[in-house]
Design a protein around this motif. Structure first.
Motif, PDB file in Angstrom:
ATOM      1  N   SER A 130       0.846  -1.184   0.000  1.00  0.00           N
ATOM      2  CA  SER A 130       0.000   0.000   0.000  1.00  0.00           C
ATOM      3  C   SER A 130       0.882   1.235   0.000  1.00  0.00           C
ATOM      4  N   THR A 131       0.551   2.207  -0.845  1.00  0.00           N
ATOM      5  CA  THR A 131       1.330   3.430  -0.931  1.00  0.00           C
ATOM      6  C   THR A 131       0.391   4.620  -0.838  1.00  0.00           C
ATOM      7  N   ARG A 132       0.675   5.532   0.048  1.00  0.00           N
ATOM      8  CA  ARG A 132      -0.080   6.775   0.139  1.00  0.00           C
ATOM      9  C   ARG A 132       0.355   7.673  -1.010  1.00  0.00           C
ATOM     10  N   VAL A 133      -0.603   8.359  -1.619  1.00  0.00           N
ATOM     11  CA  VAL A 133      -0.294   9.224  -2.749  1.00  0.00           C
ATOM     12  C   VAL A 133       0.441  10.465  -2.289  1.00  0.00           C
ATOM     13  N   ARG A 134       0.095  10.967  -1.122  1.00  0.00           N
ATOM     14  CA  ARG A 134       0.782  12.152  -0.606  1.00  0.00           C
ATOM     15  C   ARG A 134       2.238  11.789  -0.307  1.00  0.00           C
ATOM     16  N   PRO A 135       3.198  12.603  -0.730  1.00  0.00           N
ATOM     17  CA  PRO A 135       4.619  12.245  -0.601  1.00  0.00           C
ATOM     18  C   PRO A 135       5.114  12.090   0.821  1.00  0.00           C
TER      19      PRO A 135
END
Length: 144
Positions: A130-135
């Motif tokens: 899972s990867t958050r879009v916000r950097p």
């Protein structure tokens, strides 16, 4: 089905590692044994709400932030067909991309704030990332 304890453990591990802290440091700050914290991070034990709150406090994180991250990951993974079950040539849901590689089948789905990628290595083994879009947010990796 995605195991909640694994997603929680992976989220805790990602936060701890993102702070470049050891298990020993966090277990001491949370007043939990190092071995038990390790089992929680590996998804082998499911922490009580009190223990989870203590670990979050030791990591300087809000319990609500961690639970929101876990909830977003689980919700998106639930929308993906074939997660943790044998993959077939069935149609996939809108917003999901599936491609076969030499290391298994990959599925990628995103709801705009979280992207989930599932690599199906075998009928009984899948890796969920899972990867958050916000950097500023961290990746969470779950292996089943």
């Amino acid at each position: 089905m995605v195991l909640l304890r694994r997603v929680i453990g992976d989220a805790l591990r990602a936060r701890r590692q993102g702070q470049h802290r050891t298990l020993r440091e966090v277990s001491s700050a949370a007043n939990v044994s190092l071995g038990y914290l390790s089992e929680i991070e590996r998804g082998q034990k499911e922490p009580s709400s009190e223990l989870l709150a203590a670990i979050c406090d030791a990591l300087g994180a809000r319990l609500s932030e961690l639970l929101r991250e876990v909830s977003d990951t689980v919700a998106l993974a639930e929308q993906m067909p074939g997660v943790l079950v044998p993959v077939t040539d069935e149609p996939v849901a809108a917003g999901t991309v599936r491609k076969a590689t030499n290391r298994g089948v990959h599925q990628v789905s995103s709801d705009g704030s979280v992207a989930v990628q599932v690599r199906q290595d075998s009928p009984l083994k899948a890796t969920l990332r899972s990867t958050r879009v916000r950097p500023a947010d961290r990746d969470v990796v779950c292996a089943a």
